[in-house]
Design an enzyme around this catalytic site. Sequence first.
Site, PDB file in Angstrom:
ATOM      1  N   GLU A   1      46.014  53.748  41.225  1.00  0.00           N
ATOM      2  CA  GLU A   1      47.053  54.778  41.114  1.00  0.00           C
ATOM      3  C   GLU A   1      46.539  55.896  40.206  1.00  0.00           C
ATOM      4  OE1 GLU A   1      49.951  52.162  39.534  1.00  0.00           O
ATOM      5  OE2 GLU A   1      50.757  51.586  41.496  1.00  0.00           O
TER       6      GLU A   1
ATOM      7  N   GLU B   1      50.448  47.453  47.254  1.00  0.00           N
ATOM      8  CA  GLU B   1      51.346  46.790  46.299  1.00  0.00           C
ATOM      9  C   GLU B   1      52.762  47.020  46.799  1.00  0.00           C
ATOM     10  OE1 GLU B   1      50.959  48.049  42.274  1.00  0.00           O
ATOM     11  OE2 GLU B   1      48.770  47.853  42.248  1.00  0.00           O
TER      12      GLU B   1
END
Length: 564
Positions: free
Chosen positions: A174, A305
């Site tokens: 991320e 995720e």
Amino acid sequence: MKKRLSAIFALLLMCGSGIQAQEFESATDAVKNMGPGWNLGNTLDANNGSSQDLSSETYWGQPITKPELMVMMKEAGFGAIRVPVTWFNHMDKDGKVDEAWMKRVHEVVDYVIDAGMYCIVNVHHDTGDGDTHWLHANMDTYNAQKARYEYLWKQIAEEFKDYDQRLLFESYNEMLDKYNSWCFATFGSSSRYIAADAADAYEAINSYAQSFVNVVRASGGNNAQRNLVVNTYGACNGAGTWNSHLKDPLTEMKMPEGESNHIVFEVHNYPNISNLANAKKELDQNIKDLQETLGALGAPVIYGEWGTSSANGDGTSDYDNNRDNMIDFMQYLVKQTKAAGMGTFYWMGITDGSSREYPCFSQPDLAEAITKAWHGDDFQGKYPTKQDVLGSSTIIYNVTYTGDWQELNLCGSAISTSNYKAIRLEMYELPAENALQFKVYGSDDNHNQGGVISSTEPNNTLVFNESILGGKTIKRITLQTHIGSRAGTCRVKRAVLIKNDDTEVETEISVFWGCTLSTEVLTGISAPRRDNMKDGALTYSLSGQRVATPRKGIYIRNGKKIAL
């Protein structure tokens, strides 16, 4: 004869070359063939922001990973494991990865592959908060760190270049801009959007992706055709309509040059499921948006995720307070993504903490919901629980301990009296009469409820009292040494939370502070002893730093990654 040998040798070379050049399955086929996936989270990605040795694997409360854990996941019906790895804390000043760390990553990858599953290995918390991580989504940082980033991937690619198609590489996790923006680039700025800086961030993301692909492909071997995963800015999925820039991370993402059949795009998803019908509607729209943007570039998409985001405002989880909705939504998500040709990797929770040591599932009903949603209701997976593998837990309260109290966690995460009314403790042995007591922590440290443990029989039940606790929130429940009784050993059979509808949920026992804990494993193998210091239900950034007032984003709480 010599001419004949030369011909045979040439034929062997041709055969060998044919084997080497055998086509890997396409990225689209790989995503379909993976089945449901799971993240080995807070393990090889754990760090304290500085140089570390192999002990970093346990830094965020998880045990050393064992091959038996991966065998359990396979037998439960999972087909792929994402292995998040943080590298900077194991690199020297020149960017060379420590040999012991690379070997450990290699071992864990082998656990997954040897269990018969796909594996994704990545560069994880090297990205993130622009104040503390070395890989940020801006061109100045990209240009400054390009050589180091490419050298890291050159080392990883070389280490694994002979692995078959079951191993995939993921470029970065991320990655955030200089404003630490979630949702879309520059959302973290004071004005909530700055066009020039946002464009710079998206250019950087695509530049990192291209560097990653170039280095891996150039390393040769099977890496020339390995399926590779690249994330959008922040792994943002573009869901929602509350801002016109939410889909920018999707629309600004590019297919790396020179690629066609071996790229996977990754986003993350932690939706609010308090309104189940609305959550399903938003999921359907998000899948459609992903297909029309990233899918239109010619590559499949995965939720690398995913989970559900507690919106209770009191730290309690959907698993505790909203389990029926959670299971319903999880099944829906897996079925809808499978139908759309997308992959899913659940974030970590179904086996967590000490459960991974044995191994067993800490949330077996969630594991079963995920795998049956993929394989069908008649699928017969194995979902071992603590009751299947554990006997008694032995706790030692040490007379030489210098602190005020010694406490064992009977329930280390937040719950609400809206859902739970009592806790029951069943024991085999007490250190002395009235030596131990419950301690129930309310919404703050000024409100807590106690109750003396008087028996080894299963009648040690404490009913929660909201007026004493200062509200509905319970931060944690411990087994504490009673005043004047500092030392001794006890054996706990189990701790059980009693819900308002009288159903029961067994809790995860762990050390809070001062005492030690060891658990009998019914296989006859002794579980590792765990000596922990105080670790309250606090919130930490992804780099392990405490956050007093977290903003919207992803954080660590009680060893779990949560979305706020």
